[in-house]
Design a protein around this motif. Structure first.
Motif, mmCIF file in Angstrom:
data_model
loop_
_atom_site.group_PDB
_atom_site.id
_atom_site.type_symbol
_atom_site.label_atom_id
_atom_site.label_comp_id
_atom_site.label_asym_id
_atom_site.label_seq_id
_atom_site.Cartn_x
_atom_site.Cartn_y
_atom_site.Cartn_z
ATOM 1 N N GLY A 1 -3.943 15.764 -6.902
ATOM 2 C CA GLY A 1 -4.299 14.537 -7.597
ATOM 3 C C GLY A 1 -3.711 13.278 -7.010
ATOM 4 O O GLY A 1 -4.093 12.177 -7.405
ATOM 5 N N GLN A 2 -2.782 13.412 -6.037
ATOM 6 C CA GLN A 2 -2.110 12.238 -5.493
ATOM 7 C C GLN A 2 -2.740 11.719 -4.201
ATOM 8 O O GLN A 2 -2.284 10.711 -3.659
ATOM 9 C CB GLN A 2 -0.636 12.567 -5.222
ATOM 10 N N SER B 1 -2.701 5.651 -17.423
ATOM 11 C CA SER B 1 -2.743 4.558 -16.455
ATOM 12 C C SER B 1 -2.189 5.076 -15.135
ATOM 13 O O SER B 1 -1.107 5.660 -15.106
ATOM 14 C CB SER B 1 -1.909 3.374 -16.953
ATOM 15 N N TYR B 2 -2.948 4.860 -14.059
ATOM 16 C CA TYR B 2 -2.537 5.383 -12.752
ATOM 17 C C TYR B 2 -2.699 4.318 -11.694
ATOM 18 O O TYR B 2 -3.715 3.618 -11.649
ATOM 19 C CB TYR B 2 -3.382 6.602 -12.391
ATOM 20 N N ASP B 3 -1.665 4.204 -10.844
ATOM 21 C CA ASP B 3 -1.684 3.231 -9.763
ATOM 22 C C ASP B 3 -1.143 3.907 -8.507
ATOM 23 O O ASP B 3 -0.036 4.454 -8.534
ATOM 24 C CB ASP B 3 -0.826 2.018 -10.127
ATOM 25 N N ASN B 4 -1.916 3.879 -7.425
ATOM 26 C CA ASN B 4 -1.525 4.564 -6.196
ATOM 27 C C ASN B 4 -1.722 3.639 -4.999
ATOM 28 O O ASN B 4 -2.800 3.064 -4.807
ATOM 29 C CB ASN B 4 -2.372 5.835 -6.009
ATOM 30 N N TRP B 5 -0.664 3.503 -4.193
ATOM 31 C CA TRP B 5 -0.742 2.830 -2.902
ATOM 32 C C TRP B 5 -0.496 3.869 -1.819
ATOM 33 O O TRP B 5 0.513 4.575 -1.853
ATOM 34 C CB TRP B 5 0.299 1.720 -2.799
ATOM 35 N N SER B 6 -1.398 3.954 -0.854
ATOM 36 C CA SER B 6 -1.262 4.916 0.242
ATOM 37 C C SER B 6 -1.402 4.199 1.580
ATOM 38 O O SER B 6 -2.275 3.330 1.744
ATOM 39 C CB SER B 6 -2.327 6.018 0.134
ATOM 40 N N TYR B 7 -0.549 4.603 2.538
ATOM 41 C CA TYR B 7 -0.523 3.989 3.860
ATOM 42 C C TYR B 7 -0.603 5.107 4.902
ATOM 43 O O TYR B 7 0.064 6.138 4.764
ATOM 44 C CB TYR B 7 0.763 3.187 4.068
ATOM 45 N N SER B 8 -1.388 4.909 5.938
ATOM 46 C CA SER B 8 -1.538 5.954 6.953
ATOM 47 C C SER B 8 -1.605 5.330 8.344
ATOM 48 O O SER B 8 -2.037 4.184 8.512
ATOM 49 C CB SER B 8 -2.795 6.789 6.692
ATOM 50 N N SER C 1 2.577 7.741 0.422
ATOM 51 C CA SER C 1 1.880 7.337 -0.800
ATOM 52 C C SER C 1 2.863 7.258 -1.950
ATOM 53 O O SER C 1 3.846 8.009 -2.006
ATOM 54 C CB SER C 1 0.739 8.310 -1.139
ATOM 55 N N ASP C 2 2.581 6.333 -2.851
ATOM 56 C CA ASP C 2 3.408 6.124 -4.030
ATOM 57 C C ASP C 2 2.477 6.038 -5.227
ATOM 58 O O ASP C 2 1.741 5.050 -5.390
ATOM 59 C CB ASP C 2 4.229 4.835 -3.876
ATOM 60 N N ASP D 1 9.123 13.375 -3.449
ATOM 61 C CA ASP D 1 10.124 12.990 -4.447
ATOM 62 C C ASP D 1 9.409 12.710 -5.767
ATOM 63 O O ASP D 1 8.628 11.758 -5.868
ATOM 64 C CB ASP D 1 10.879 11.752 -3.956
ATOM 65 N N ARG D 2 9.675 13.541 -6.756
ATOM 66 C CA ARG D 2 9.047 13.382 -8.071
ATOM 67 C C ARG D 2 10.091 12.920 -9.078
ATOM 68 O O ARG D 2 11.179 13.492 -9.171
ATOM 69 C CB ARG D 2 8.424 14.696 -8.537
ATOM 70 N N SER D 3 9.746 11.887 -9.865
ATOM 71 C CA SER D 3 10.640 11.342 -10.878
ATOM 72 C C SER D 3 9.890 11.263 -12.199
ATOM 73 O O SER D 3 8.749 10.779 -12.241
ATOM 74 C CB SER D 3 11.127 9.950 -10.462
#
Length: 608
Positions: A96-97, A196-203, A223-224, A278-280
Motif C-alpha cells: 500500500g505504500q 487521510s493519507y499523504d505520500n511523497w516518493s522520490y526516485s 518514500s514517506d 522505519d514504521r512509527s
C-alpha cells in the motif's frame, strides 16, 4: 500475456514468453497509464492468482495472497532489491505504500521460486522494474484531483545517450477523506472519521558506461507515507472516536558494476543493496491527543555476484553468490541474522519448439543451517497447432522472522518469541497450455497448480508463542482468453479458481476466495482517444470480523467496474479522467473495512 512478450523474472534472463514454462503475468507502464492506476495495489488488482487485501483504502496495510499461499510467502523485488520488510512480524511487504509513477513493468511470477530467488518465495515473486532514461532530455508530469480530497502530482526528468542515462522522479499522492469504517460498527453518537493519507516518493536511476566492457548502474528511492486511520479499543472492541497516526519511511538503494569481457558471452554483475524501513505508530488517548510513537526499524544489506555464461548456441548457464544480513530494531529488541546463498541455472533452447530451465540453490543460514531448493520447467510448442504445453515443479522455503523468534510481549500479553522455530517449506507444480489462433489475434489457455506447505508457523494452542504445527494445501486453475478484434480494440478475460485448506484444522484458509475473475477492454475509436474498462469480481471467502472476536465468517463477494479515458489535446498535453467503482458497490475487504465507493478523478498529463 501475449506469446511474443519478453519475460525476465522466470529465469533472470530476457526470454521470449513462448519459451517460458512458469506462469507469469506482465503489467506494463502503458497499461498502468491507460487504466490510471496510481498505487501498486490498484495495478495488481486484476492479476490472476492474486487476492489483494487492503485495510482501509489508500495507504492502508496491503497484503497479497498468491495462489492461496500466505501473504508473507511472496518475495518482492524493486530493480533487483528485495524489499520484504524485516521489521514486520511476518516479513511481508506492505504494497500500500508504493506509487506507480516511475514503474516501467511489473512481472508476477507464480509458484515456488526459491531455487533461483532463495527464501520467502514459497508462493512466487513480484518483480518491479522502474523507468530508465533514454533519448533527448525530457520532462514529464501530471496533476490530478478528485473524490475523497484527492490531489496527486508527478514530475520526472530523464534522458540518455551512448555512455550515460538518467531518470529522476517525484510523486505526491494525497487522499484526505476516504470513508472506510462501516457505520454499523460505530456506537450511536460517536463520530466516524475518514482515513487521510499523504505520500511523497522520490526516485533516481543512473547508468554509466565507463568502457566498452565496464558499466556502472545505481538506483535509489525514498518514500514517506503518513496515514491517519481509525483503530479499535475496548472489550468487545469498537472503532475509536479519534484517529491513530502511522508514519512509514522506506529507503531502497542498489549499486551495480557490470563487466562484459567477452562481448556478451560472459556477463558479470557485482552489486550491493540496502533497505531501510522505519514504521512509527501513535495512538490517541481518551481526548484525542496522540501519544508517544512506537518505532520498528528493519534493515537489509545484501551483496551478490551473478554471471551469465553462454556455453553454446541455445545453452546459457546462470550462476550466483549472495550474502545478506537483516536486522530488526524496536524499543525493547535488537536482533540480526545472516544468510549465504549460491545457485546455478541452466536455460536451454534445444530446438525452436522445446525449451527448459532448471535451477538449484543452496542457502546456509546462520541460525538454521543448510537448505537446498530447486525448480525445473519445460516447454514444448506443438507443430501445426502451435499449442504451447508447459509444466514446472519447484520447492521453496521461508526462514522464521526475527520477530517470531525473539519479540516478547510480556508481561502485558504473556506472549513470547520462539527461537527454536524451523523454516516453512513448500513443494509445488503446475501444468497447462496456451493456444494462439488467427495469427495471434486470439489467445486462450489454462494452468492447473498445486502446492503443499509444511511447518507453517502458527500461534500455539495456549496462545503464548509461535510453533511449527501448520500444514496447508492449495490448488486451482488459472485461465485466460485474449481477443484482438482490431488493432484498436482489445479484450482480455482472466478467471482463477483457488482451493486453499488448512490441513491441520481441516478448514479453508482465510481471505482466499475460491473464485476471482477480471475483464479488461481497451478501445481507441480515434487516434487521440483511448478508453478502457475493467471489471473485477471477487467471490465469497472466509474471514474474521474486524477485531477477530468472530474468527471465522463468510464474507460476500462483489464485482467492481472501473472506467478510464485519455484524450490527447496535443503532442505534449493529454486530458484524462476515470471513474472507480462505477456502480458504488459497498463491500468490505477485509471484513470491517469498506472498499471506497463511487469516485471520480481527472487531470492533465504533459511532456516537454
Amino acid at each position: 500475456m501475449a506469446l511474443d512478450e519478453v519475460v525476465v523474472s522466470a529465469t533472470g534472463l530476457p526470454t521470449p514468453a513462448k519459451e517460458i514454462a512458469s506462469s507469469v503475468t506482465v503489467v506494463t507502464a502503458q497499461e498502468i497509464e491507460q487504466q490510471q492506476r496510481r498505487t501498486l495495489p490498484q495495478a495488481l488488482a486484476s492479476v490472476p492468482g492474486l487476492n489483494i487485501v487492503q485495510i482501509g483504502g489508500p495507504g492502508g496495510q496491503t497484503s497479497v495472497f498468491m495462489r492461496g499461499t500466505n501473504s508473507n510467502h511472496v518475495k518482492v523485488l524493486i530493480d533487483g532489491i528485495e524489499v520484504n520488510d524485516p521489521s514486520t512480524p511476518n516479513r511481508s511487504f506492505d504494497f500500500g505504500q508504493m506509487l506507480t509513477g516511475d514503474i516501467e513493468r511489473i512481472e508476477v511470477l507464480r509458484g515456488p521460486q526459491s531455487g533461483l530467488y532463495g527464501a520467502n518465495a514459497l508462493g512466487g515473486v513480484i518483480s518491479i522494474t522502474t523507468k530508465r532514461g533514454e533519448g533527448p532530455p525530457k520532462v514529464t508530469g501530471s496533476v490530478e484531483a478528485g473524490s475523497y480530497g484527492t490531489f496527486n502530482q508527478t514530475l520526472s526528468v530523464s534522458g540518455g545517450a551512448d555512455r550515460f542515462d538518467y531518470a529522476f522522479g517525484i510523486a505526491h499522492f494525497k487522499a484526505d477523506s476516504t470513508p472506510v469504517t462501516p457505520p454499523n460498527l460505530v456506537p450511536p453518537g460517536r463520530r466516524i472519521n475518514p482515513n487521510s493519507y499523504d505520500n511523497w516518493s522520490y526516485s533516481a536511476r543512473l547508468g554509466f558506461k565507463l568502457t566498452d566492457t565496464i558499466s556502472l548502474n545505481w538506483v535509489g528511492r525514498y518514500s514517506d507515507g503518513y496515514l491517519l486511520s481509525t483503530g479499535d479499543s475496548g472489550f468487545p472492541s469498537l472503532p475509536n472516536a479519534y484517529r491513530s497516526a502511522q508514519d512509514y519511511k522506506q529507503a531502497f538503494t542498489r549499486g551495480e558494476i557490470l563487466w562484459d569481457p567477452l562481448d556478451g558471452r560472459f556477463v558479470n554483475r557485482l552489486s550491493v543493496s540496502y533497505t531501510n524501513q522505519d514504521r512509527s505508530n501513535r495512538a490517541p488517548n481518551a481526548i484525542g491527543i496522540l501519544g508517544l510513537p512506537t518505532n520498528n526499524l528493519g534493515e537489509r544489506t545484501k551483496f551478490d555476484w551473478r554471471g551469465d555464461l553462454k556455453l553454446t548456441q541455445g545453452q546459457t548457464l546462470v550462476m550466483g553468490l549472495q550474502y545478506e544480513n537483516e536486522r530488526l530494531e524496536t524499543a525493547s529488541l535488537t536482533a540480526s541474522n545472516g544468510n549465504t546463498g549460491a545457485f546455478v541455472e541452466l536455460q536451454s533452447n534445444w530446438s525452436d519448439r522445446f525449451f527448459t530451465a532448471a535451477n538449484i540453490r543452496y542457502d546456509d543460514d546462520e541460525s538454521f543451517g543448510g537448505h537446498t531448493t530447486y525448480r525445473f520447467a519445460p516447454v514444448y510448442i506443438v507443430p501445426g497447432s502451435e499449442t504451447k504445453l508447459k509444466a514446472s515443479y519447484g520447492t521453496g522455503f521461508k526462514a522464521p522472522t526475527l520477530s517470531e523468534r525473539f519479540s516478547d510481549s510480556r508481561p502485558a500479553f504473556n506472549f513470547y518469541g520462539n527461537p527454536d522455530l524451523k523454516p516453512e517449506e513448500s513443494r509445488g507444480w503446475d501444468a497447462g497450455f496456451e493456444q494462439p489462433l488467427l495469427n495471434g489475434r486470439v489467445n486462450f489457455g489454462a494452468t492447473y497448480f498445486h502446492n503443499d506447505i509444511d511447518n507453517l508457523i502458527l500461534t500455539n494452542a495456549a496462545r503464548t508463542s509461535y510453533t511449527n504445527i501448520g500444514r496447508a494445501k492449495t490448488s486451482g486453475v488459472e485461465s485466460f482468453a485474449a481477443l484482438e478484434l482490431t488493432p484498436q480494440f482489445k479484450v482480455r478475460a482472466d478467471y482463477t479458481f483457488t482451493l486453499a485448506k488448512d490441513e491441520t484444522a481441516h478448514q479453508e484458509l482465510l481471505r482466499r476466495p475460491r473464485h476471482k475473475a477480471s475483464v479488461t477492454a481497451t478501445w481507441m475509436p480515434i487516434d487521440k482517444l483511448t478508453l478502457s474498462a475493467t471489471l473485477i469480481y471477487l467471490g465469497e471467502r472466509m474471514d474474521g470480523n474486524r477485531d477477530f472476536s468472530i474468527s471465522r465468517l463468510r464474507a460476500p463477494g462483489a464485482a467492481i467496474v472501473n472506467l478510464a479515458a485519455d484524450y490527447k489535446l496535443s503532442d505534449k498535453l493529454t486530458l484524462f479522467g476515470r471513474v472507480d467503482n462505477l456502480f458504488d458497490k459497498r463491500y468490505e475487504n477485509p471484513v470491517g473495512y469498506l472498499v471506497p465507493g463511487l469516485s471520480a478523478f481527472g487531470g492533465l498529463r504533459f511532456a516537454l
